[in-house]
Scaffold this motif. Structure first.
Motif, short mmCIF file in Angstrom:
data_model
loop_
_atom_site.label_atom_id
_atom_site.label_comp_id
_atom_site.label_asym_id
_atom_site.label_seq_id
_atom_site.Cartn_x
_atom_site.Cartn_y
_atom_site.Cartn_z
N ARG A 8 0.83 -1.21 0.00
CA ARG A 8 0.00 0.00 0.00
C ARG A 8 0.86 1.25 0.00
NH1 ARG A 8 -4.53 0.08 4.45
NH2 ARG A 8 -4.44 2.28 3.93
N ALA A 12 0.92 4.08 -2.85
CA ALA A 12 0.62 5.49 -2.56
C ALA A 12 1.75 6.38 -3.07
CB ALA A 12 0.42 5.70 -1.06
N THR A 15 1.62 6.60 -6.86
CA THR A 15 0.55 7.50 -7.31
C THR A 15 0.96 8.95 -7.12
OG1 THR A 15 -0.90 5.83 -6.36
CG2 THR A 15 -1.94 7.82 -7.18
N ALA A 16 1.50 9.26 -5.94
CA ALA A 16 1.87 10.64 -5.65
C ALA A 16 2.90 11.15 -6.65
CB ALA A 16 2.41 10.75 -4.22
N ALA A 296 2.42 11.82 6.38
CA ALA A 296 2.00 12.24 5.05
C ALA A 296 1.37 13.63 5.10
CB ALA A 296 1.01 11.23 4.47
#
Lengths: 404, 361
Positions: A8, A12, A15-16, A296
């Protein structure tokens, strides 16, 4: 479980970086993912992250800590004063101790006397503000290089590390402007450029917290004090002691965050925290009372702050607008797939508005970036608050033997 | 019984005042200042006619702010956003008032309405987030405070609404004299007491009436005491959240007006932005009771004003902020200790009465 988690995390991150890369390619603004930007974002993010982590410790033990701001203020002062007298590491230590005193005060008021926690925290914020302003006038006014509202420079520096063998090739790769790869290179290089030892300590504190609170018996007991202290007590957990330990440690972390701020600006200055304690609280909620999400959130605040402050041609804020639009569209898409039509429409409309703004204006004022993190936090809370789960007895005063 | 209740509710503030004075004295001794000189200087200046007038003006602002906070407190809603609500409201009021050319009554009424509307609207966002999206108002109001400050600095720095004012700070264009609500000088001939002083008294009475003499006030207090009990007896809690937040925001909208319409006549970048937090502290001191809040506001303002001359004694005036912080923290702790003592003494007296009954049977 760990496998799932790391998958995960990688997902993430992937994607970022992709979104950042799309934005960078469209705007042609290399600053968005440059080595310097990322390195500076870490510096801005760390104090906020420490405040957020401080919030996790207190609230996981069931004590709401609105006093984070005050404890950070105490930390900035302790670091400025002791750092000026005896050097930077004494400053770090004093910041932590001053923060711990703030935490102890909250623990006495909220745990021993069962005062409403938000009220006690507000009182601590007031007291810290008054006390530091008072002491600043008293101690710094006649000191060489000091003034009524600021301390003389802190002696010495925290070591920083630059790994040339990583940074140089990655930075030149970044300058090539290849989709995704250059952005990844810039971000990675930023992690090894002017990296402060305090940032490394911050990172280690996050790792330590995830381990201690979620993988040990100590952590289970501490969290049980925040979920159901009465049940924990019946099983022999010394709830009051755990709450004290958690809140004092929370104060220490907030104080360290304050010390980080003073050291980063080489002096103590009145109002240097500028509400970062509250922002830390927001990142904690943003991160669902967990270290990963909190970090984050802090990185988001630090990144946006950096882009705003290094903005030379007013182009960074424009880039942020596009990035925001892309993120909104992506979330809108996910919502559509999950058949949450109303939310999806909301996100897509917001995204379109931002796209419209992006193409209609040549530049945006820095104020837009100034408020962006707060609006983002509100948006996240508005869409995800049903999925967020604070500790069940967060904010509930506990007295041994009381029925619930 | 009633006398005893009044007595116990005064004990906590008395302890707070005493402890804070004692700690302050220790601090003063520690920095080598004379305790008696400092306290007598504060008292002498603080009780002069001019200082008393300034004090009432400041207390007016604090009173309104604390009232706004306490409307929420009554229902267990923490409106930490009074700051954001009043700065936006004051800006809007300044913009509207500076463009009005109407008789004083009409102009001031419109300005007040605009301020209350803007304050309520900004608070309404938090209410909506809480009711519809389940977001805690504590965090949403904090975020909205930051956003409000950003919006204001944008409007004043980058739009034509902001101009250079006479003091070389950017701010809104000056409000014409017909739009101002200056006040009258009745304690010190040279210092006017804000017209808003009287409006604040009126609002305090209205607050008391609304909360203690109306159905709405009863529902509101009931929801604050036990949301589930109130819901079972037919109170619509979501509607109550909206109404309470909007009311709180509307009163918050007034906080900046005494200063704006009674003094500056323009919203500048130097307009104070922390009166909301002071309101939280005073609402705590006054236990959400209008009379208590008024006393708290006067005490707070007295400390602020009377410390103004301390520089002459070589003591930073921030000693008053320390005193204020100490008072708040000691008072909230003493309230809790007194409450526990009351519960315990009630329990023992009931137990005693029961034991007597049993013995006589």
């Amino acid at each position: 479980m760990t496998y799932l988690k790391s998958r995960r995390f990688i997902g993430a991150a992937f994607t970022a970086i992709t979104m950042l890369s799309i934005t960078r390619t469209i705007t042609g603004n290399g600053d968005l993912t440059s080595t310097v930007t990322i390195a500076q974002a870490l510096v801005f993010a760390s104090p906020i992250a420490l405040a957020g982590l401080a919030g996790i410790w207190a609230e996981r033990a069931g004590v709401i800590n609105i006093g984070l701001e005050g404890m950070m203020i105490l930390g900035t002062f302790g670091a400025g004063w002791a750092g000026w007298q005896w050097g930077v590491w004494a400053g770090v230590l004093a910041g932590v101790i001053f923060g711990a005193i703030g935490g102890l005060l909250l623990a006495v008021a909220a745990v021993t006397f069962g005062v409403d926690q938000i009220i006690a925290g507000t009182a601590i914020n007031l007291l810290a503000l008054g006390l530091t302003k008072f002491l600043a006038i008293l101690l710094f006014t006649n000191a060489p290089g000091g003034g009524q509202a600021q301390s003389p420079p802190i002696k010495g520096e925290i070591p920083t590390f630059t790994v040339e063998s990583i940074v140089e090739p990655l930075t030149s790769l970044h300058e090539k402007g290849i989709f995704f790869i250059s952005d990844l290179a810039g971000i990675l290089a930023g992690l090894f450029y002017n990296l402060s030892l305090l940032t490394i300590i911050t990172f280690l504190l996050f790792v330590m917290t995830s381990y201690l609170l979620w993988k040990t018996a100590f952590g289970l007991r501490l969290r049980s004090a925040g979920e159901n202290p009465w049940a924990a007590d019946s099983l022999g957990v010394k709830v009051v002691q755990f709450k004290y330990a958690a809140v004092v440690f929370s104060g220490m972390l907030a104080g360290l965050g304050g010390a980080y701020l003073s050291i980063a600006s080489t002096i103590y200055r009145n109002g240097n925290t500028a509400g970062r304690g509250y922002i830390g609280l927001a990142t904690m909620i943003f991160g669902d009372w967990r270290p990963g999400g909190t970090a984050a959130g802090a990185l988001m605040f630090g990144y946006i702050d950096t882009l705003r402050l290094i903005d030379t041609g007013n182009q960074n804020v424009k880039g942020l607008i596009l990035l925001g639009a892309i993120i909104l569209f992506a979330i809108g898409g996910i919502m559509l797939r999950r058949a949450r039509r109303n939310s999806a429409v909301g996100f897509l409309i917001l995204g379109s508005v931002m796209i419209g703004a992006y193409f209609s204006a040549t530049s945006f004022p820095p104020e837009v970036a100034q408020v962006a993190p707060y609006i983002t936090t509100l948006l996240v809370l508005a869409t995800a608050s049903q999925n967020l789960r604070p500790p069940a007895a967060d904010g509930v005063p506990y007295r041994k033997g009381d029925h619930h | 019984m009633n006398l005893r209740r009044i007595g116990t509710s005064l004990i906590a503030p008395a302890i707070g005042l005493f402890v804070s004075l004692a700690v302050t004295a220790v601090i003063l001794v520690a920095i080598g200042a004379s305790v008696s000189t400092v306290f007598s200087s504060m008292w002498n200046y603080g009780t002069s006619p001019r200082a008393m007038s300034l004090m009432l003006n400041l207390a007016t602002i604090y009173f309104l702010s604390a009232l706004a906070v306490s409307i929420g407190f009554k229902m267990n809603l923490f409106n930490i956003g009074v700051n954001g609500q009043y700065v936006l409201a004051a800006l809007a009021a300044a913009v509207v008032a500076s463009n009005l050319t109407l008789p004083k009554v009409a102009s001031v009424s419109i300005t007040i309405f605009v301020a209350m509307f803007v304050g309520a609207a900004w608070a309404g966002i938090s209410a909506w987030l809480k009711v519809a999206r389940g977001v805690s108002e504590v965090i949403s109001t904090i975020m909205l405070n930051f956003i409000a400050i950003g919006i204001i600095s944008y409007i004043i720095v980058r739009t034509p609404i902001g101009t250079e004012t006479s003091l070389n700070i950017r701010g809104t264009k000056a409000i014409p004299e017909t739009g101002m609500l200056r006040g009258i000088a009745f304690i010190d001939p040279g210092t006017q007491i804000y017209g808003f002083f009287f409006i604040a008294i009126f609002i305090g009475v209205a607050y008391w009436f609304l909360l203690n003499r109306t159905r709405f006030g009863f529902d509101l207090r009931a929801t604050g005491k036990s949301a589930t009990a109130a819901r079972t007896s037919g109170v619509q809690s979501n509607r109550m959240i909206y109404v309470t937040m909007l009311l709180s925001g509307a009163v918050a909208g007034l906080v900046g007006l005494p200063y704006l319409l009674g003094d500056t006549g323009s919203y500048t970048l130097q307009f104070p932005t922390d009166w909301g937090f002071i309101g939280i502290a005073i609402a705590l001191l006054g236990r959400n009771n209008p009379l208590g809040i008024a006393l708290g506001a006067i005490l707070w303002a007295f400390l602020d004003i009377s410390s103004g001359q301390l520089v002459l004694e070589g003591v930073p005036r921030e000693i008053s902020t320390i005193m204020q912080g100490l008072i708040v923290i000691v008072v909230v702790i003493s309230y809790e200790v007194v409450r526990r003592y009351q519960v315990k003494s009630e329990q023992t007296s009931v137990a005693k009465a029961l034991a007597k009954q049993e013995a006589s049977v």
